[in-house]
Design a protein around this motif. Sequence first.
Motif, mmCIF file in Angstrom:
data_model
loop_
_atom_site.group_PDB
_atom_site.id
_atom_site.type_symbol
_atom_site.label_atom_id
_atom_site.label_comp_id
_atom_site.label_asym_id
_atom_site.label_seq_id
_atom_site.Cartn_x
_atom_site.Cartn_y
_atom_site.Cartn_z
ATOM 1 N N LEU A 161 6.987 23.548 20.511
ATOM 2 C CA LEU A 161 5.682 23.947 21.035
ATOM 3 C C LEU A 161 4.820 24.636 19.977
ATOM 4 C CD1 LEU A 161 6.693 25.299 24.570
ATOM 5 C CD2 LEU A 161 5.523 23.153 24.042
ATOM 6 N N ASP A 193 4.181 22.804 27.933
ATOM 7 C CA ASP A 193 4.114 24.256 27.850
ATOM 8 C C ASP A 193 4.040 24.880 29.244
ATOM 9 O OD1 ASP A 193 4.006 26.661 26.410
ATOM 10 O OD2 ASP A 193 1.844 26.739 26.577
ATOM 11 N N ALA A 194 3.299 24.239 30.142
ATOM 12 C CA ALA A 194 3.199 24.754 31.513
ATOM 13 C C ALA A 194 4.502 24.562 32.278
ATOM 14 C CB ALA A 194 2.054 24.055 32.248
ATOM 15 N N GLN A 227 2.138 19.077 17.199
ATOM 16 C CA GLN A 227 1.078 18.668 18.116
ATOM 17 C C GLN A 227 1.418 17.273 18.646
ATOM 18 O OE1 GLN A 227 -1.443 20.565 19.101
ATOM 19 N NE2 GLN A 227 -0.825 22.250 17.736
ATOM 20 N N LYS A 241 1.219 18.186 25.293
ATOM 21 C CA LYS A 241 1.828 19.447 24.885
ATOM 22 C C LYS A 241 1.540 20.556 25.883
ATOM 23 C CE LYS A 241 1.791 22.894 21.176
ATOM 24 N NZ LYS A 241 1.288 23.230 19.824
ATOM 25 N N LYS A 242 0.311 20.622 26.396
ATOM 26 C CA LYS A 242 -0.043 21.662 27.353
ATOM 27 C C LYS A 242 0.741 21.513 28.655
ATOM 28 C CE LYS A 242 -4.700 22.600 25.605
ATOM 29 N NZ LYS A 242 -6.158 22.649 25.931
#
Length: 285
Positions: free
Chosen positions: A93, A105-106, A97, A101-102
């Motif tokens: 993380l 991460d969530a 990239q 990715k978000k």
Amino acid sequence: MSSAVLAPRKARSAKRVLPGFGLTLGYTIFYLSIIVLIPLVALLFKSFSLTWEQFWSAVAAPAVVASYELSFTMSFVAAAVNVVFGMLIAWVLVRYQFPGKKVVDALVDLPFALPTAVAGIALSALYAGNGWIGQYFESLGIQMAYNPKGIAIALIFIGLPFVVRTVQPVLEDFEKELEEAATSLGASRWQIFYKVILPHIGPALLTGFAMAFARAVGEYGSVIFIAGNIPMVSEITPLIIMAKLDQHDVAGATAVAVVMLLISFVLLLLINALQAWQRKAQGGR
């Protein structure tokens, strides 16, 4: 009084966003007393209503001792697994990239938001003999659910975010120039990790391990659905405490809880001492 004297005082008072030390300290002690200290003291006093023989009978029964071993062993295993894979997830993380990715991460924080009972039901459905994942292990003669393996799976699930979120900010602050300098001096990838990166993130890893371990020791909701709850085999200590409460044996339940509290406190104290020693060995970083 001259303006030159008043100016520093005004500057100091302007920096105080919250009230003074006395008020904030008093509120802190009051809040911690209500939330933490008073319940723990009540727990101890309730167990004192038992005689020594009754106390020992409650906390040293064979099924209870087996639950201690299972709870702490599986919590340690789960925390150790999370240290390895949590560090890898944090590394990905921070350093890479990639699309989605978000979302990834969530998803790390999902065990925080998901009710533990829902997590237990979902894991049971996945790892049972006829589940999406469990059926492949079942064909190999490996049963993943309704035994200690299922407990470890549930504890790994709920403990992973603690390691990732503890290590991630430390990796973000790590200076890549140190890696580049080590590379220019001829260090291998393993040497860079072991001698440059690991000492820097070591305290964070120990903190994440301690938090994941502490969370796993007291976990109940996600475990009971996948553990099988077989006495002497897959019965965790929190389940024994709940069973004693269902039998209206409040004193016996508090006695077992006191033992869990003392063991957890000693283990966390050792982990924190190891963490402090590591920081001192690194020169106070």
